[in-house]
Design an enzyme around this catalytic site. Structure first.
Site, mmCIF file in Angstrom:
data_model
loop_
_atom_site.group_PDB
_atom_site.id
_atom_site.type_symbol
_atom_site.label_atom_id
_atom_site.label_comp_id
_atom_site.label_asym_id
_atom_site.label_seq_id
_atom_site.Cartn_x
_atom_site.Cartn_y
_atom_site.Cartn_z
ATOM 1 C CE LYS A 1 -12.657 -4.485 -0.304
ATOM 2 N NZ LYS A 1 -13.337 -5.091 0.803
ATOM 3 C CE LYS B 1 -5.825 -9.364 -2.047
ATOM 4 N NZ LYS B 1 -5.958 -8.661 -0.761
ATOM 5 C CE LYS C 1 -4.253 -1.805 1.977
ATOM 6 N NZ LYS C 1 -5.021 -2.003 3.204
HETATM 7 P P1 TYM Z 1 -10.632 -7.070 3.496
HETATM 8 O O1 TYM Z 1 -11.780 -6.129 3.624
HETATM 9 O O2 TYM Z 1 -9.539 -6.745 2.552
HETATM 10 O O3 TYM Z 1 -11.168 -8.508 3.106
HETATM 11 C C1 TYM Z 1 -12.191 -9.142 3.845
HETATM 12 C C2 TYM Z 1 -11.967 -10.635 3.917
HETATM 13 O O4 TYM Z 1 -11.929 -11.192 2.601
HETATM 14 C C3 TYM Z 1 -10.746 -11.957 2.426
HETATM 15 N N1 TYM Z 1 -10.316 -11.841 1.022
HETATM 16 C C4 TYM Z 1 -10.092 -12.895 0.231
HETATM 17 N N2 TYM Z 1 -10.165 -14.216 0.445
HETATM 18 C C5 TYM Z 1 -9.868 -15.027 -0.584
HETATM 19 N N3 TYM Z 1 -9.492 -14.578 -1.810
HETATM 20 C C6 TYM Z 1 -9.404 -13.259 -2.066
HETATM 21 N N4 TYM Z 1 -9.042 -12.837 -3.264
HETATM 22 C C7 TYM Z 1 -9.709 -12.345 -1.021
HETATM 23 N N5 TYM Z 1 -9.716 -10.988 -0.924
HETATM 24 C C8 TYM Z 1 -10.090 -10.714 0.337
HETATM 25 C C9 TYM Z 1 -9.744 -11.337 3.386
HETATM 26 O O5 TYM Z 1 -8.720 -12.233 3.703
HETATM 27 C C10 TYM Z 1 -10.623 -10.997 4.558
HETATM 28 O O6 TYM Z 1 -10.788 -12.125 5.379
HETATM 29 N N6 TYM Z 1 -7.838 -6.216 7.519
HETATM 30 C C11 TYM Z 1 -9.004 -6.914 7.047
HETATM 31 C C12 TYM Z 1 -10.268 -6.553 7.790
HETATM 32 C C13 TYM Z 1 -10.194 -6.671 9.268
HETATM 33 C C14 TYM Z 1 -10.248 -7.870 10.022
HETATM 34 C C15 TYM Z 1 -10.185 -7.475 11.391
HETATM 35 C C16 TYM Z 1 -10.352 -9.210 9.677
HETATM 36 C C17 TYM Z 1 -10.094 -5.665 10.155
HETATM 37 N N7 TYM Z 1 -10.083 -6.131 11.441
HETATM 38 C C18 TYM Z 1 -10.192 -8.423 12.414
HETATM 39 C C19 TYM Z 1 -10.374 -10.150 10.703
HETATM 40 C C20 TYM Z 1 -10.284 -9.749 12.048
HETATM 41 C C21 TYM Z 1 -9.200 -6.594 5.590
HETATM 42 O O7 TYM Z 1 -8.717 -5.626 5.085
HETATM 43 O O8 TYM Z 1 -10.020 -7.396 4.933
#
Ligand code: TYM
Length: 330
Positions: free
Chosen positions: A198, A195, A113
């Protein structure tokens, strides 16, 4: 005996992809009976990248509706919005004081990032995983179901829990990651070594949970495969491997059986069928989503109730933490 605790969250930045669904939300649904689940919409995390306030408000509600449309049941799980529970930011501050700059600087997502946002390299991006650790540790979480990309952040949450416990005495549960073998890393449809995300500039690289049928058919038809022309599941055919995984999770059919079924056929037929499998898997979600978005008063009740429940638990932990670090109670 008390149920074990699950915590997870999604950022309300942009639209959710089938990666978010298959890697995370779909797995949350299965945990609801056995665990005491907290599913959060992490709006505080979302503002580490520029957001349009009006759109952030809308996305927050959209993610809430999507959680429920995907099968998260507010009578079983606690669904809430991160900024509604101030304990998240309060614990973050305390955890910041035991976080090492070096370790935060080595976080892969931070490095990526910061490369992309050189002119706006804000401190929030740097301490992002500390806030994530606070999210998890506040609820004495046992299990964190996430996709593969969050593994390193979870490792940090575990380190911080252990470090705090060693410094001040036992306070936090040390959480375990819940990462599935298949589906934890859904890849881009256009460059299958990256990966699915979005925030990808190329919209053909991802399928959104809210894409319409024709868009899904078109994106899958255009998905990058290879010139070998035979259906097989291996690391030489990454594009195909990804598509087979998507097929398998949506349909529930085992990977070898899918490979068998399409053996000897070209990619065209497989892709056509895959599109229908995906459409089948998400049309129900879209229907429920539309219904919920027409009932905003109901959604509001859900997040208000969720915040109350979450706050009650979070404050129990925060009070303990404040006491241990030596803050005078009011
Ligand atoms: P975020 O919003 O980027 O993604 C949400 C969840 O989706 C999963 N994910 C994927 N899994 C499989 N293939 C993909 N291409 C893919 N893209 C996204 C992510 O692994 C995630 O589980 N930091 C986190 C949000 C967060 C969080 C937390 C998660 C904040 N606090 C506490 C767990 C516990 C995030 O940015 O997810």
């Amino acid at each position: 005996m008390d149920k074990k605790v699950v915590f997870s969250g999604v950022q309300p930045s942009g639209k959710l992809t089938i990666g978010n669904y298959l890697g995370a939300i779909k797995n949350w649904v299965e945990l609801q009976d056995e665990y005491d689940c907290y599913y959060c919409i992490v709006d505080l995390h979302a503002i580490t990248i520029p957001q349009v306030p009006k759109e952030l408000r809308r996305s927050t509600l959209e993610v809430l509706a999507l959680y429920m449309a995907c099968g998260i049941d507010p009578d079983k799980s606690t669904i809430f919005i991160q900024s509604h529970v101030p304990a998240h930011t309060e614990l973050t501050w305390v955890l910041n004081t035991i976080s090492y700059m070096g370790q935060l600087g080595r976080m892969t997502q931070y490095k990526e990032k910061s490369r992309r946002s050189e002119e706006n390299l804000n401190a929030g991006l740097f301490t992002y995983p500390v806030l994530m650790a606070a999210d998890i540790l506040l609820y004495q979480t046992d299990l964190v179901p996430v996709g593969e990309d969050q593994k390193q952040h979870l490792e940090l949450a575990r380190d911080l829990a252990i470090r705090f416990n060693n410094k001040y005495s036992e306070t936090f549960k040390v959480p375990e990651p819940g990462i599935k073998d298949v589906g934890a890393k859904i890849m881009s449809l256009q460059s299958p070594e990256a990966k699915m995300s979005k925030s990808d500039a190329d919209e053909n690289a991802y399928i959104l949970l809210l894409d319409d049928k024709d868009t899904i058919r078109r994106k899958i038809k255009r998905a990058v495969t290879d010139s070998l022309g035979t259906i097989a599941y291996n690391d030489e055919q990454l594009g195909l491997k990804n598509l087979i995984e998507i097929y398998s999770i949506f349909s529930g059919e085992k990977i070898p059986s899918i490979v068998n079924k399409y053996e000897g056929q070209g990619y065209g037929k497989f892709k056509e069928d895959l599109a229908e499998v995906v459409i089948d898997g998400i049309s129900n979600i879209q229907e429920k989503y539309n219904y919920l978005m027409d009932n905003k008063d109901y959604l509001e009740k859900i997040y208000i109730k969720g915040a109350e429940k979450a706050e009650y638990q979070a404050l129990k932990t925060l009070r303990k933490v404040y006491k241990k670090v030596g803050f005078l109670p009011r």
